[in-house]
Scaffold this active site. Structure first.
Site, PDB file in Angstrom:
ATOM      1  N   TYR A 182      -2.506  -1.623  10.553  1.00 45.83           N
ATOM      2  CA  TYR A 182      -2.280  -1.814   8.762  1.00 45.83           C
ATOM      3  C   TYR A 182      -1.556  -1.062   8.294  1.00 45.83           C
ATOM      4  O   TYR A 182      -0.720  -1.610   7.673  1.00 45.83           O
ATOM      5  CB  TYR A 182      -3.899  -1.298   8.269  1.00 45.83           C
ATOM      6  CG  TYR A 182      -4.279  -1.412   7.056  1.00 45.83           C
ATOM      7  CD1 TYR A 182      -4.083  -2.736   6.262  1.00 45.83           C
ATOM      8  CD2 TYR A 182      -3.518  -0.554   6.221  1.00 45.83           C
ATOM      9  CE1 TYR A 182      -4.652  -2.550   5.080  1.00 45.83           C
ATOM     10  CE2 TYR A 182      -3.667  -0.369   4.561  1.00 45.83           C
ATOM     11  CZ  TYR A 182      -4.318  -1.885   3.792  1.00 45.83           C
ATOM     12  OH  TYR A 182      -3.746  -1.374   2.560  1.00 45.83           O
ATOM     13  N   SER A 201       0.965  -0.882   0.361  1.00 44.24           N
ATOM     14  CA  SER A 201      -0.139  -0.294  -0.273  1.00 44.24           C
ATOM     15  C   SER A 201       0.710   1.265  -0.009  1.00 44.24           C
ATOM     16  O   SER A 201       2.124   1.099   0.601  1.00 44.24           O
ATOM     17  CB  SER A 201      -0.665   0.368   1.055  1.00 44.24           C
ATOM     18  OG  SER A 201      -1.875   0.947   1.754  1.00 44.24           O
TER      19      SER A 201
END
Length: 252
Positions: free
Chosen positions: A151, A138
């Site tokens: 996360y 990400s």
């Protein structure tokens, strides 16, 4: 990587980016297997796209990974591409107490899952004439979002793992690529339709072009400024990025 004549396993392949990648690879004539926990969704994608196979897998369960890896090797001896795509993104607040069970679930899914599955398949991949491992991290691996601190940390760790793995596989026939998506319009955070999110079809089109190269990192152009995290000045960058989200919060 070569985009044709592959046998490809995609984890988390029943929705979002994983499902779109499965369809894109399938359209190019590759054999595609999607893995996920929900059998109904596996059956749905197989019915809608004849030729795509499904296999049940709980990526957070080490025993299930070992079982599925053995099945995959036996059933698909030509398996040569692994896409570690499965991930979860619960919100948290590092300014307060974070639920330990949630943190463990994030790390088991986003970090240990890809490590365990890659480890279970690595000797098989090394025996192929050519093979590729793709890690879906990400852009938050480089510029963390404070409202999803665990996360973001899990994706930063997976990026670090990919760097090490790429080096250790340098003298083999296995290449390692990483995709680092921006905010893409999927249901990852149970919210879609926000105009700030990149349309899924645009993301897939640009990403497939990047995967067709030998680039170790495949980035859409929109996130390159964030990827070029400015070293010692990253604190101001991260602060400004998160302040912009406070000023215009994501609807939940």
């Amino acid at each position: 990587m070569k985009l044709t004549d592959n046998t490809i396993l995609i984890t988390g392949g029943t929705s979002g980016i994983g499902r779109a990648l499965a369809q894109a690879f399938h359209a190019l004539g590759n054999k595609v297997i999607v893995a996920g926990r929900r059998k109904a969704l596996l059956d749905e994608i197989a019915a809608q796209h004849p030729g795509i196979d499904g296999i049940e897998l709980d990526i957070a369960d080490a025993g299930d990974i070992a079982r599925v890896a053995k099945t995959l090797i036996a059933r698909y001896p030509a398996l040569n591409v692994l896409v570690n795509n499965a991930g979860i993104m619960p919100f948290d607040n590092p300014a307060g107490a974070i639920d330990d069970a949630t943190s463990r679930r994030i790390l088991e899914t986003n970090l240990l899952g890809p490590i365990r599955l890659t480890s279970a398949l690595i000797e098989h991949l090394k025996a192929q004439p050519r093979a590729t491992i793709i890690h879906n991290t990400s852009i938050l691996a480089y510029v963390p979002i404070a409202s999803n601190a665990v996360y973001s940390a899990s994706k930063a760790a997976l990026h670090s793992y990919a760097l090490s793995q790429r080096f250790m596989l340098r003298d083999t026939r296995v290449t390692v690529q990483e995709i680092a998506p921006p905010w893409v319009d999927t249901d990852l955070i149970k919210k879609s339709g926000d105009p700030r999110a990149m349309p899924l079809d645009a993301f897939i089109a640009e990403t497939m072009k990047g995967l067709a190269t030998d680039a170790p990192e495949v980035l859409v152009e929109a996130v390159r400024p964030l990827r070029d995290n400015p070293g010692a000045h990253e604190h101001a960058l991260v602060h400004g990025f998160n302040q912009s989200l406070v000023d215009q919060p994501i609807p939940v």
